[in-house]
Each structure stands twice: as structure tokens, then as C-alpha cells.
Design a protein around this motif. Structure first.
Motif, PDB file in Angstrom:
ATOM      1  N   ALA A  63      19.441  41.524  28.366  1.00 39.74           N
ATOM      2  CA  ALA A  63      20.383  41.020  29.372  1.00 39.74           C
ATOM      3  C   ALA A  63      19.672  40.191  30.445  1.00 39.74           C
ATOM      4  O   ALA A  63      20.316  39.694  31.366  1.00 39.74           O
ATOM      5  CB  ALA A  63      21.148  42.169  30.010  1.00 39.74           C
ATOM      6  N   ASP A  64      18.363  40.051  30.325  1.00 36.36           N
ATOM      7  CA  ASP A  64      17.610  39.274  31.316  1.00 36.36           C
ATOM      8  C   ASP A  64      17.075  37.970  30.742  1.00 36.36           C
ATOM      9  O   ASP A  64      16.194  37.333  31.333  1.00 36.36           O
ATOM     10  CB  ASP A  64      16.442  40.127  31.832  1.00 36.36           C
ATOM     11  N   TYR A  90      32.893  41.320  27.213  1.00 38.23           N
ATOM     12  CA  TYR A  90      32.204  40.741  28.374  1.00 38.23           C
ATOM     13  C   TYR A  90      32.496  39.254  28.430  1.00 38.23           C
ATOM     14  O   TYR A  90      32.108  38.507  27.535  1.00 38.23           O
ATOM     15  CB  TYR A  90      30.698  41.008  28.287  1.00 38.23           C
ATOM     16  N   LYS A  91      33.152  38.836  29.496  1.00 36.89           N
ATOM     17  CA  LYS A  91      33.486  37.422  29.616  1.00 36.89           C
ATOM     18  C   LYS A  91      32.296  36.644  30.155  1.00 36.89           C
ATOM     19  O   LYS A  91      32.178  35.445  29.946  1.00 36.89           O
ATOM     20  CB  LYS A  91      34.658  37.244  30.594  1.00 36.89           C
ATOM     21  N   SER A  92      31.459  37.315  30.915  1.00 36.42           N
ATOM     22  CA  SER A  92      30.404  36.610  31.618  1.00 36.42           C
ATOM     23  C   SER A  92      29.052  37.321  31.516  1.00 36.42           C
ATOM     24  O   SER A  92      28.013  36.688  31.385  1.00 36.42           O
ATOM     25  CB  SER A  92      30.835  36.488  33.086  1.00 36.42           C
ATOM     26  N   HIS A  93      29.082  38.641  31.554  1.00 40.23           N
ATOM     27  CA  HIS A  93      27.832  39.411  31.590  1.00 40.23           C
ATOM     28  C   HIS A  93      27.103  39.359  30.235  1.00 40.23           C
ATOM     29  O   HIS A  93      27.741  39.377  29.190  1.00 40.23           O
ATOM     30  CB  HIS A  93      28.139  40.864  31.959  1.00 40.23           C
ATOM     31  N   GLU A  95      13.883  41.106  41.664  1.00 42.89           N
ATOM     32  CA  GLU A  95      14.943  42.001  41.193  1.00 42.89           C
ATOM     33  C   GLU A  95      15.817  41.225  40.224  1.00 42.89           C
ATOM     34  O   GLU A  95      16.185  40.084  40.471  1.00 42.89           O
ATOM     35  CB  GLU A  95      15.747  42.467  42.409  1.00 42.89           C
ATOM     36  N   ARG A  96      16.158  41.841  39.107  1.00 39.77           N
ATOM     37  CA  ARG A  96      16.926  41.076  38.132  1.00 39.77           C
ATOM     38  C   ARG A  96      18.357  40.845  38.625  1.00 39.77           C
ATOM     39  O   ARG A  96      18.973  41.732  39.205  1.00 39.77           O
ATOM     40  CB  ARG A  96      16.940  41.731  36.758  1.00 39.77           C
ATOM     41  N   ALA A  97      18.816  39.649  38.406  1.00 38.28           N
ATOM     42  CA  ALA A  97      20.172  39.289  38.821  1.00 38.28           C
ATOM     43  C   ALA A  97      20.883  38.726  37.602  1.00 38.28           C
ATOM     44  O   ALA A  97      20.394  37.809  36.957  1.00 38.28           O
ATOM     45  CB  ALA A  97      20.120  38.239  39.923  1.00 38.28           C
ATOM     46  N   ARG A  98      22.006  39.303  37.273  1.00 37.58           N
ATOM     47  CA  ARG A  98      22.709  38.886  36.066  1.00 37.58           C
ATOM     48  C   ARG A  98      24.107  38.406  36.414  1.00 37.58           C
ATOM     49  O   ARG A  98      24.670  38.790  37.426  1.00 37.58           O
ATOM     50  CB  ARG A  98      22.823  40.066  35.107  1.00 37.58           C
ATOM     51  N   PRO A 123      37.212  39.498  37.634  1.00 34.55           N
ATOM     52  CA  PRO A 123      38.279  40.487  37.400  1.00 34.55           C
ATOM     53  C   PRO A 123      38.861  40.314  36.003  1.00 34.55           C
ATOM     54  O   PRO A 123      39.013  39.186  35.518  1.00 34.55           O
ATOM     55  CB  PRO A 123      39.326  40.133  38.457  1.00 34.55           C
ATOM     56  N   HIS A 124      39.153  41.420  35.354  1.00 33.47           N
ATOM     57  CA  HIS A 124      39.763  41.365  34.026  1.00 33.47           C
ATOM     58  C   HIS A 124      41.270  41.527  34.170  1.00 33.47           C
ATOM     59  O   HIS A 124      41.751  42.575  34.567  1.00 33.47           O
ATOM     60  CB  HIS A 124      39.215  42.484  33.134  1.00 33.47           C
ATOM     61  N   LEU A 125      41.997  40.480  33.856  1.00 31.85           N
ATOM     62  CA  LEU A 125      43.447  40.486  34.063  1.00 31.85           C
ATOM     63  C   LEU A 125      44.212  40.494  32.749  1.00 31.85           C
ATOM     64  O   LEU A 125      45.438  40.596  32.751  1.00 31.85           O
ATOM     65  CB  LEU A 125      43.860  39.258  34.890  1.00 31.85           C
TER      66      LEU A 125
END
Lengths: 431, 445
Positions: free
Chosen positions: B58-59, B171-174, B240-243, B248-250
Motif C-alpha cells: 500500500a506504500d 476501495y475507490k481510492s485507497h 510517516e507513510r501517507a496514503r 465517502p461511500h454513497l
């Protein structure tokens, strides 16, 4: 950072497997191997019953497997729910499994509730109910699982290889049957499978954990109360009969599964241990074996490749297995043949033999990894007819293997002209 | 059944008496920021030595999916002092086994070896923390290896491909939506420079956790750690890792995959859920999963859908909270023949609604608690499992206390909290539902 490379020459003086095995004989005549380990308050027991799916009559393939899957689905006055609830109350863990050669039972239970757990397991062994609803439920699960297997290239390869290897012998049949055979199994077939498989004359018992010999004896007698003395007769030996050549089984996908092999060496053959050592050099399922070096490390042709002495209870073969891209299969087959040629003519080197001895003798104690593992090893050693002192003599036997012995056995073991390949996929480049 | 209260009491006593054995874990930090956990277990003269890096799939940089896992493979290719393959060869020459693993949140390397070889393992692991040497001869064939790995463990297994499709939709973005092993078209472009860049950026003592478990005292292990790892300077540029986080999931998502290799069609649903960082919520979800799906016989879903209604071959529920950013709750049903996936899904949803309406069965709840307490005892048998627990926990950002008090958190969950937690399953906006099925007869012709 500079490493002091001399450190690497430090060679492991083989660890003694510090396993103290006590032979236990119960008042009722049951024999078990016990490893006491009092630091955690639970006990692990493993039972291995010889026979397994080889006992299935030809018209009831899968009977032993379905029977074993039903042993924790209701017993005595408990239906499936009642049995599971009772096990949960005791926090006891039971598993039942049928393979080609054996039915195995593994149990773990807390010291505190040992008598209750043993009594419950006894009902599973001696009074399984095979209730109609349980049979149908588990049968449906098994049929679904067999349908998945029928679409799995690894399973397809194993079955095709077994069919080629042991025509006419139970070893050629799928241990869990077929969707059709399991669908047709009767309750009578399950009862017969139970009578045939679960018997005192064929059981090997391994125990590890928080129990001493005096306490264990009566527990075992309770566990086997009502288990008949004799089970069904075992089938005859299986002779390896596959002809050399290539069997292709078309299967859609990006890769092919390649299974290969020829005749092997029996466990009670004087050459077995040496063959085991040689195979560890060639394909022992680790990095750095000859096959891994040639196929993976140098050429990237596969994620993993291994070879194994498939020395079963009734017959033996020597096999290998890998997956590779369809386009590379021709090259893979050629490389395996070339490696077999080299082994048959040149054998292994002194350096390879030294390295593998150090590894095998050093790694042996690592197997005794907790009560669950130790109970399994204790049962399995008896099944394989090792003496109780084998744990202490095994490393010495491996160290004693000479290069001449290893290469004499390599010459016997590796038969490049006898290799049979089973290839499941859409292989390319085969000659 | 009179035994039950007696058992509960005595089990409580067993667990209370455990600390003598269980309380042999120590935790400290070296001057260069490397965390050290030592778990003492003297039953056998063996140790497990693990180094965990707080970096995973994920990084990865954009368009470089699979680089974390590729690097993991390349870490066995040698350093300035060790020839390719020599690391594993030395481990084996010392009678040990070694391997490594990559997840979204962490990458780990481990050896199991005789306890007196611990120093040597540390010496080599410390060496490859900073001195990895990579030539094209080494990374090129290894790229073919990981492509073959993807072919074998993903592309040849329809269930795994389906799972990839489900995660990509959840996951739409992550980056949890990208497979750890990578997408094939991106893996094909990875090279040694990519691996080196990722290595330099993330592999350093101040981004690493050492876990030693087995026949060694905390003092001795720490002394060895200072000698071998303590000399490596911290990387001052570690960030620090930033992902990319989820919007919001609608809208719920639905995925259908048809493949001739499907043996048993099934429905799978995944919900975004809290992680173990939210201890109370996570504990309630863990209990919920145990009640709904913890047993093939007595769990709520099996009992309702398999035993009572006979519509399921099997039904399952699972909660995974050991993640840095998002947890996941999953449900599923494999219907019996004659029941469609639509009918199966409807029965699954109805079973959840019924569970929420009826509340928790007190007897089942007590049995689950009983088993959780007992599992603490059984877990002590598996020293490598204990080591992993600490490694995963620390690398996703839990502290030692949160790891060690997890059983207490589970024990504190009330039936009411379980029902509250189940409301997560009633809102499908943060979920994906997948159907895995065979092509219709028409399509197959």
C-alpha cells in the motif's frame, strides 16, 4: 558494513532433538508414545489408522472420506448441533481426516477437562450416528468440493499421474471418490467404512502435552472403549507401472501444471534414507536445490519446483511438480530430463552432500515445534515403523551417508528414460 | 450440562494462572529507533528471528504495483558481502529455514534456527538492511519468477481473481484495492532501479521491528540486537507513510464474474470496517464474526442457512481488523444446487436482519467467550504464531499494550455491543457484493 565471513564456516553441531519419548502401554493393551510437556495446560493426541481410502470397495469410492467427515456430525445421544455444542463447552478441538492410506484423528483438549473430552471423542469413534440430514448435508459439501477439484489443474495432474502409475490398484482411484460415486453412497456403505477403518489392530497413537503415563493409560482405554479389535483387510501392494512418455490433459489457463516421475524407493528399503538425502539436494522444496537453481533462479521459468519420494504404505514412486507458462513447458521438460541425465551419470558432489547433511541434521529438531506437531510426529513415526530411539539415531544415520553410497543410490533412483510426464494446460514446445 | 458454570469458573482460573508463562514478552527500542520484542519460550532450543518493515504494497508509487513484493524477492539476491542465494544457503548450513512475506502494510523476513545461531542471523539480516547489491543478471530472471508466481497463485485460481476484482471495487481510492503481488502489466515494467529506490526509501532501522521468539533471554537478545542492528544509523529522511484515503461511500458496488473454471458458485460481500485501532468497535466486530461464522456447525449463519433452511452448502462471516487504515468485514454464502445466487444473497441478508432483531443467543455467546479464553492457552503452543502477532500489530501501528489486552477487550464485549456492531452489515453503501458463477449454458456454446 563488513561481515566477518569466517563466521559462516561455523558449522552447526547437530542439535539433539531434545525429545524424551515415553512408551506407554495401557491396561487394555493400547500402545502409545508420549512426550510430556507440562508447561501449557493442554494435551494433544493424534491417532493414525492404517487403511484409509484404499479400503473403499470399487462400488463405494469416497465412503471412507465421507465417513470420516461425518464423525463429528453427531454421535450417541447428540445430533450434529449437540456434538458441536458439547465440544465448544469443553473448548476441545477435534479433527477427522481420511487420506489415501490413513484415517487420522487429531484432538487437543485442556488438562482440566481431559476426561470429558476423551469421553466425547470416544462417542465419535464408536457411536457416530450418520443421521440422514447430516449425511445429506455433508455429502452435498463433498460433491461440491469434488466438482471444484475436477476444475483444478493440480488435482487433475495428480489423478492422471496416479491412474497411469497404478492401473487396477486402489492407488489409481481418487481418495475422495467422484461426484457420482459420492452421490450414490448408501448409509450401509458408511457403516461398513466405519467398521473397516476404525479398529485397534491398525492404530498408532501419539500424545504430547500436560499428562503423565499413569494418567494417560486409563484415558486411552476410555477413548478406545467399544472400538473393535480388527478392521477390514488391507489391499495388496501397488507396483508402479507407468510407461515413459508424455500425457497431455488440455486445460485452459496461462500456465501448465507439469507432474513427472517414475518408480521410487520403499520406506523399508535399505537405500531409502540415502535416497531421501539425495532428493533433498535435488528438489527438497527449498531455495537452492538443483531444480530450483536451474528452473527458477537462473531462468525464472517457475515460481517453485520440488521433487519428493512418494513412498506410500502400499507402493512408492518418485515424483516432481511445478507450474510454468504454457510457452515455456518444452524448455522445462528438456531441463528436467537433462538434470535427470546428469544425476544418473554423475550423481551429486561432495560439497552438496556435506551441505545437505548439515542442513538436515540441524533442521531436524525444528520439527518438534509444539505439542500439536509432536503428537503428530509420534503417531507418524510408529505408522512408518521407526523405532522409538529413531529421534536420537536419525541424525547419525544421515551423517554416515558417504558420497559413494549417495551416488550409487542416485544411479538407482534417477531413471531419465523412465520419466513419465503429465502436463495439464496448453503446453507449447514439446518435442 | 451442569458442567458449564463449573467449567467457566475453572477456565477463568487457568487463564488467571497463565501469566507465569505468557508474561515473558519484553519490548524496547534501540537508539536508532528500531523496535525490539522478545518472547521467551524455553521449551525447545530454537528461536524464530523476524525483521518487519513498516512498508508494504500500500506504500508503492503510482504505476509500480508489485514493487514491495519484488523487492522482498530481491532481498535474497545478495549484498556487498553475500553472493546471491548465500543468505538462505548460510541459514540452511546452520540447520535453519528462512523465508519472507509481503502484505499491504508490512514486509517481513524470518528464520527459524537453533538458538545459538541467533547472532549470525542478526548479522546477516542487518547486512541486507543497508547493503543490498543488485545487478541486472539478478533482477531480470526474478521478475519472471514473480510473473510466474502471479500466473500460478492468482491467474490459475479463479477464486483469487474474483477476490482481486472485489477488492478493486471496494476501495475507490485507497491502495488496499491493488493486489499485493501487483497488476501484471505493471509488474512487467518493474526493474532493479525501482526496487533500489523503494529499498533506500523504506528499509532502515527506524522503520523496522525486530521480533525474537524462543529459547533466549530478553537481555541476551537485546545485547545481540544492539551489536548487530544498533550500529546501523537511522535514516533521517524517513517520513510517516501517507496514503490516498477513501472518499465517502454513497453507493454500494456489485461485481459479477463468470468463468468456466468455477466449481461452486457463491456470493461474497465485503464491508469497509473499523480497524483494531478502534479497540472497542473492533472487539465487538470480532465477537460478531465469531457468532455469525465462527463454527461450521453452531454459528448463526450455518445454523440458519444450512441446518434450518437448507439453502446453503456453507455460509461464512469474517472480520479482519489487523490493518493500518481500513478493516474489513466479509460475509458469504455458497448456495445448494437449485438455489440461485440471488436467492442465496436474499437469505443471507434476511439471516442478518433476523439476528439483529432477535438478539444474541446467551448460551452461544458464553461458549464463544469460553473458546476465546481457551484459545489463549492453545496459542501458547505456537511460538511463531505469537511472534507474528506482535510483528503485525506493531507494524500496523498498535502498541504492545493494545496487542496484549486484546483478549480482555473481547472478554468485555456485551451482547448489546455485538448487535450495535451488526448495524454495519445493514448499510451496504460501504460494501461490494460479488457473484462468482459459471457462464450460462448459452454463453458456453
Amino acid at each position: 558494513m563488513r561481515l566477518i565471513l569466517t563466521l559462516f564456516l561455523l558449522i552447526a553441531s547437530p542439535l539433539r532433538a531434545e525429545v524424551d519419548i515415553t512408551p506407554v502401554e495401557s491396561a487394555g493393551g493400547l500402545e502409545a508414545w508420549l512426550v510430556e510437556e507440562r508447561s501449557i495446560p493442554f494435551v494433544a493426541i493424534d491417532l493414525i489408522f492404517e487403511g484409509g481410502a484404499t479400503l473403499d470397495p470399487d462400488d463405494s469410492l469416497g465412503a471412507t472420506a465421507l465417513m470420516a467427515a461425518l464423525l463429528n456430525e453427531g454421535a450417541a445421544d447428540m445430533d450434529a448441533q449437540g456434538f458441536a455444542i458439547r465440544a465448544e463447552e469443553l473448548a476441545a478441538r477435534f479433527s477427522f481426516d481420511a487420506g489415501r492410506d490413513t484415517v487420522t484423528v487429531s484432538a487437543q483438549f485442556l488438562t482440566e477437562t481431559a476426561p470429558e473430552a476423551i469421553a466425547l471423542l470416544n462417542t465419535a469413534l464408536t457411536q457416530p450416528r450418520f443421521d440422514v440430514d447430516a449425511v445429506e448435508r455433508v455429502r452435498a459439501q463433498m460433491v461440491a468440493s469434488l466438482r471444484r477439484d475436477a476444475l483444478d489443474p493440480n488435482t487433475i495432474a495428480s489423478r492422471a499421474f496416479a491412474e497411469a502409475a497404478y492401473p487396477g490398484h486402489p492407488y489409481a482411484r481418487p481418495s475422495e471418490g467422484t461426484p457420482e460415486s459420492v452421490a450414490a453412497l448408501t448409509r450401509d456403505a458408511l457403516l461398513r467404512a466405519h467398521e473397516g477403518a476404525i479398529a485397534r489392530d491398525r492404530v498408532h497413537i501419539g500424545v504430547a502435552g500436560d499428562v503423565d503415563a499413569e494418567t494417560l493409560g486409563p484415558l486411552l482405554d476410555t477413548l478406545f472403549e467399544g472400538v473393535p479389535d480388527t478392521g477390514a483387510p488391507l489391499p495388496p501392494r501397488a507396483e508402479f507401472a507407468a510407461e515413459p512418455g508424455v500425457t497431455r490433459v488440455p486445460f485452459e489457463g496461462p500456465q501448465s501444471v507439469v507432474a513427472f516421475g517414475h518408480a521410487g524407493i520403499a520406506r523399508d528399503d535399505p537405500d531409502f534414507l540415502t535416497a531421501f538425502v539425495v532428493n533433498e539436494i535435488v528438489g527438497g522444496g527449498r531455495f537452492g536445490t538443483r531444480l530450483m537453481r536451474e528452473l527458477r533462479e537462473k531462468r525464472g521459468l517457475t515460481y517453485g519446483v520440488g521433487s519428493f519420494l512418494a513412498s506410500g504404505f502400499l507402493g512408492e514412486s518418485y515424483q516432481g511438480r511445478l507450474s510454468a507458462s504454457n510457452a515455456d513447458v518444452g524448455q522445462v521438460v528438456d531441463l528436467i530430463r537433462a538434470e535427470w541425465d546428469k544425476l544418473a551419470s554423475d550423481g551429486v558432489t561432495a560439497e552438496e552432500l556435506d551441505r545437505i547433511k548439515t542442513y538436515l541434521t540441524g533442521a531436524y529438531p525444528l520439527r518438534f515445534d509444539g505439542n500439536g506437531a509432536i503428537a503428530g510426529i509420534m503417531a507418524s513415526m510408529q505408522f512408518q515403523e521407526f523405532g522409538i530411539d529413531y529421534v536420537n539415531t536419525r541424525n547419525g544415520l544421515i551423517d554416515a551417508v558417504t558420497l559413494d553410497q549417495a551416488n550409487a543410490v542416485a544411479q538407482r533412483l534417477y531413471q531419465p528414460d523412465a520419466l513419465r510426464f503429465v502436463i495439464v494446460g496448453q503446453p507449447e514446445g514439446l518435442n | 450440562m451442569f458442567l458449564r458454570p463449573l467449567l467457566l469458573a475453572s477456565l477463568g482460573a487457568i487463564v488467571a494462572a497463565l501469566p507465569a508463562l505468557a508474561n515473558t514478552v519484553s519490548h524496547s527500542t534501540l537508539d536508532n529507533g528500531m523496535e525490539v520484542v522478545v518472547i521467551e519460550d524455553n521449551r525447545a532450543p530454537v528461536v524464530v528471528h523476524m525483521v518487519w518493515y513498516r512498508v508494504g504494497a500500500a506504500d508503492e508509487p503510482a504505476r509500480k504495483s508489485g514493487i514491495a513484493h519484488f523487492l522482498e524477492h530481491l532481498m535474497f539476491k545478495g549484498t556487498d558481502d553475500l553472493a546471491p542465494g548465500e543468505f538462505s544457503a548460510v541459514v540452511e548450513a546452520n540447520g535453519g529455514r528462512d523465508n519472507a512475506f509481503t502484505s499491504w502494510d508490512y514486509t517481513g523476513y524470518f528464520q527459524r534456527v537453533a538458538a545459538d545461531r541467533l547472532g549470525l542471523m542478526m548479522q546477516m539480516e542487518a547486512d541486507r538492511m543497508t547493503d543490498l547489491a543488485l545487478t541486472e543478471d539478478q533482477w531480470r530472471p526474478e521478475r519472471d519468477v514473480i510473473l510466474n508466481e502471479r500466473g500460478q497463485v492468482v491467474e490459475s485460481q479463479v477464486g483469487r481473481q474474483f477476490n482481486e476484482a472485489m477488492l478493486a471495487a471496494l476501495y475507490k481510492s485507497h491502495p488496499y484495492g491493488t493486489p499485493i503481488i501487483g497488476w501484471r502489466h505493471e509488474m512487467e515494467t518493474l526493474n532493479g532501479d525501482d526496487a533500489k529506490a523503494f529499498y533506500r526509501q523504506h528499509y532502515a532501522p527506524n522503520n523496522a521491528i525486530l521480533v525474537v521468539a524462543g529459547d533466549v533471554s530478553a537481555d541476551d537478545a537485546l545485547e545481540l540486537a544492539r551489536t548487530h542492528y544498533g550500529a546501523i544509523p537511522a535514516n533521517p529522511d524517513m517520513v510517516e507513510r501517507a496514503r490516498a484515503m477513501e472518499p465517502p461511500h454513497l453507493a454500494e458496488r456489485r461485481v459479477t464474474m463468470e468463468d468456466a473454471r468455477v466449481g461452486t458458485p457463491y456470493v461474497s460481500r465485503m464491508y469497509l470496517a473499523p480497524t483494531r485501532h478502534d479497540t472497542e468497535d473492533a472487539a465487538a466486530l470480532q465477537m460478531l464474526a465469531a457468532l455469525l461464522g465462527g463454527s461450521p456447525t453452531t454459528s448463526v449463519l450455518e445454523r440458519k442457512l444450512n441446518f434450518e433452511q437448507g439453502v446453503a452448502l456453507s455460509a461464512w462471516a469474517n472480520y479482519r481488523g489487523m490493518a493500518r487504515d481500513y478493516g474489513m468485514f466479509s460475509l458469504g454464502i455458497a448456495p445448494v444446487e437449485g438455489i440461485s445466487l440471488e436467492e442465496g444473497e436474499a437469505a443471507l441478508d434476511a439471516a442478518i436482519v433476523e439476528f439483529v432483531q432477535d438478539g444474541v443467543d446467551t448460551e452461544q455467546f458464553e461458549r464463544v467467550r469460553q473458546q476465546i479464553r481457551a484459545s489463549e492457552i492453545y496459542a501458547l503452543d505456537n511460538v511463531q504464531g505469537r511472534a507474528r502477532q506482535y510483528g503485525v500489530g506493531l507494524s500496523i501501528g498498535l502498541d504492545v499494550d493494545e496487542i496484549e489486552t486484546w483478549i480482555d477487550a473481547l472478554d468485555a464485549v456485551t451482547p448489546e455491543q455485538v448487535i450495535d456492531a451488526a448495524s454495519l452489515l445493514l448499510d451496504r453503501n460501504s460494501s461490494v457484493t460479488g457473484y462468482l458463477t459459471r457462464p450460462t449454458e448459452e454463453a458456453m456454446n
